[in-house]
Design a protein around this motif. Structure first.
Motif, PDB file in Angstrom:
ATOM      1  N   MET A  60      -4.395  27.232  -7.474  1.00 21.62           N
ATOM      2  CA  MET A  60      -3.502  26.576  -6.785  1.00 21.62           C
ATOM      3  C   MET A  60      -2.936  27.693  -5.708  1.00 21.62           C
ATOM      4  O   MET A  60      -2.591  28.782  -6.182  1.00 21.62           O
ATOM      5  N   THR A  61      -2.524  27.287  -4.358  1.00 23.74           N
ATOM      6  CA  THR A  61      -1.916  28.298  -3.637  1.00 23.74           C
ATOM      7  C   THR A  61      -0.525  27.655  -3.135  1.00 23.74           C
ATOM      8  O   THR A  61      -0.435  26.247  -2.996  1.00 23.74           O
ATOM      9  N   ALA A  62       0.324  28.454  -2.897  1.00 25.66           N
ATOM     10  CA  ALA A  62       1.569  27.913  -2.246  1.00 25.66           C
ATOM     11  C   ALA A  62       1.757  28.996  -1.036  1.00 25.66           C
ATOM     12  O   ALA A  62       1.719  29.995  -0.818  1.00 25.66           O
ATOM     13  N   ARG A  63       2.158  27.799  -0.029  1.00 29.03           N
ATOM     14  CA  ARG A  63       2.245  28.200   1.515  1.00 29.03           C
ATOM     15  C   ARG A  63       3.335  27.624   2.250  1.00 29.03           C
ATOM     16  O   ARG A  63       3.750  26.511   1.835  1.00 29.03           O
ATOM     17  N   SER A  75       4.888  25.975   5.257  1.00 27.29           N
ATOM     18  CA  SER A  75       4.357  25.295   6.695  1.00 27.29           C
ATOM     19  C   SER A  75       5.094  25.777   7.747  1.00 27.29           C
ATOM     20  O   SER A  75       6.013  26.399   7.808  1.00 27.29           O
ATOM     21  N   ALA A  76       4.893  25.309   8.772  1.00 31.52           N
ATOM     22  CA  ALA A  76       5.491  25.559  10.267  1.00 31.52           C
ATOM     23  C   ALA A  76       6.767  25.067  10.154  1.00 31.52           C
ATOM     24  O   ALA A  76       7.595  25.776  10.978  1.00 31.52           O
ATOM     25  N   THR A  77       7.278  24.204   9.417  1.00 29.23           N
ATOM     26  CA  THR A  77       8.511  23.501   9.425  1.00 29.23           C
ATOM     27  C   THR A  77       9.253  24.449   8.417  1.00 29.23           C
ATOM     28  O   THR A  77      10.489  24.052   8.036  1.00 29.23           O
ATOM     29  N   GLY A  78       8.712  25.281   7.607  1.00 29.05           N
ATOM     30  CA  GLY A  78       9.415  26.101   6.470  1.00 29.05           C
ATOM     31  C   GLY A  78       9.406  25.671   5.233  1.00 29.05           C
ATOM     32  O   GLY A  78       9.942  25.960   4.327  1.00 29.05           O
ATOM     33  N   GLN A  79       8.599  24.143   5.012  1.00 29.10           N
ATOM     34  CA  GLN A  79       8.631  23.572   3.633  1.00 29.10           C
ATOM     35  C   GLN A  79       7.520  24.399   2.932  1.00 29.10           C
ATOM     36  O   GLN A  79       6.338  24.966   3.479  1.00 29.10           O
ATOM     37  N   LEU A  80       7.691  24.476   1.708  1.00 28.10           N
ATOM     38  CA  LEU A  80       6.678  24.911   0.677  1.00 28.10           C
ATOM     39  C   LEU A  80       5.567  23.878   0.605  1.00 28.10           C
ATOM     40  O   LEU A  80       5.757  22.757  -0.012  1.00 28.10           O
ATOM     41  N   VAL A  81       4.157  24.354   0.751  1.00 23.66           N
ATOM     42  CA  VAL A  81       3.257  23.399   0.492  1.00 23.66           C
ATOM     43  C   VAL A  81       2.204  23.909  -0.646  1.00 23.66           C
ATOM     44  O   VAL A  81       1.914  25.073  -0.586  1.00 23.66           O
ATOM     45  N   GLN A  82       2.025  23.208  -1.658  1.00 25.81           N
ATOM     46  CA  GLN A  82       1.267  23.550  -2.680  1.00 25.81           C
ATOM     47  C   GLN A  82      -0.158  22.873  -2.649  1.00 25.81           C
ATOM     48  O   GLN A  82      -0.023  21.736  -2.569  1.00 25.81           O
ATOM     49  N   GLY A 107      -2.088  17.323  -3.644  1.00 28.87           N
ATOM     50  CA  GLY A 107      -2.286  16.158  -4.693  1.00 28.87           C
ATOM     51  C   GLY A 107      -2.923  16.710  -6.057  1.00 28.87           C
ATOM     52  O   GLY A 107      -2.868  18.041  -6.130  1.00 28.87           O
ATOM     53  N   LYS A 108      -3.173  15.710  -6.662  1.00 27.96           N
ATOM     54  CA  LYS A 108      -3.821  15.986  -8.335  1.00 27.96           C
ATOM     55  C   LYS A 108      -5.073  16.522  -7.948  1.00 27.96           C
ATOM     56  O   LYS A 108      -6.007  16.064  -7.485  1.00 27.96           O
ATOM     57  N   ALA A 109      -5.370  17.546  -8.975  1.00 33.52           N
ATOM     58  CA  ALA A 109      -6.592  18.376  -8.813  1.00 33.52           C
ATOM     59  C   ALA A 109      -7.423  17.623  -9.909  1.00 33.52           C
ATOM     60  O   ALA A 109      -6.925  17.292 -11.154  1.00 33.52           O
ATOM     61  N   ALA A 110      -8.713  17.552  -9.637  1.00 32.47           N
ATOM     62  CA  ALA A 110      -9.414  16.648 -10.704  1.00 32.47           C
ATOM     63  C   ALA A 110      -9.699  17.786 -11.519  1.00 32.47           C
ATOM     64  O   ALA A 110      -9.927  19.026 -11.417  1.00 32.47           O
ATOM     65  N   ARG A 111      -9.712  17.453 -12.730  1.00 36.38           N
ATOM     66  CA  ARG A 111      -9.886  18.029 -14.189  1.00 36.38           C
ATOM     67  C   ARG A 111     -11.394  18.275 -14.047  1.00 36.38           C
ATOM     68  O   ARG A 111     -12.250  17.178 -14.080  1.00 36.38           O
TER      69      ARG A 111
END
Length: 110
Positions: A1-4, A6-13, A30-34
């Motif tokens: 899982m990575t948190a970055r 975005s260009a608008t300053g929002q955190l994207v996980q 979205g949901k990661a497949a188990r």
């Protein structure tokens, strides 16, 4: 899982899929497949297999002395005539009687 951010300053996980260029990455959100667990990898099944294997005395030589470092692998077992000594057996069947001193094998003098 990575948190970055975005260009608008929002955190994207999400999970990083690919790096497309300098400062640009493709992130799956979205949901990661188990991961699917095979029935034979179930804890109950593995525990039964381990119990069945441990119930049998001894270990096969081929299992102990296999792999690229087989020449540096040794089997140790108690010396029947003197329980303070151990026998070190190599892959070629050579046996050396000695003692374990500070976690290292020391051959006994003849």
């Amino acid at each position: 899982m990575t948190a970055r951010a975005s260009a608008t300053g929002q955190l994207v996980q999400g999970r990083s899929v690919a790096t497309l260029g300098r400062g640009m990455a493709l992130v799956k959100v979205g949901k990661a497949a188990r991961p699917a667990v095979r029935p034979e990898d179930n804890t109950t099944v593995l525990l039964k297999k381990a119990a069945r294997a441990l119930n049998k005395p001894g270990i096969d030589r081929a299992v102990v002395f296999r792999g690229p470092n087989a020449a540096r692998i040794f089997a140790y077992y108690a010396y029947p005539q003197d329980p303070t000594k151990v026998i070190r057996e190599s892959a070629d069947g050579t046996q050396v009687i000695g003692r374990l001193v500070d976690g290292r094998f020391r051959a006994s003098k003849a």
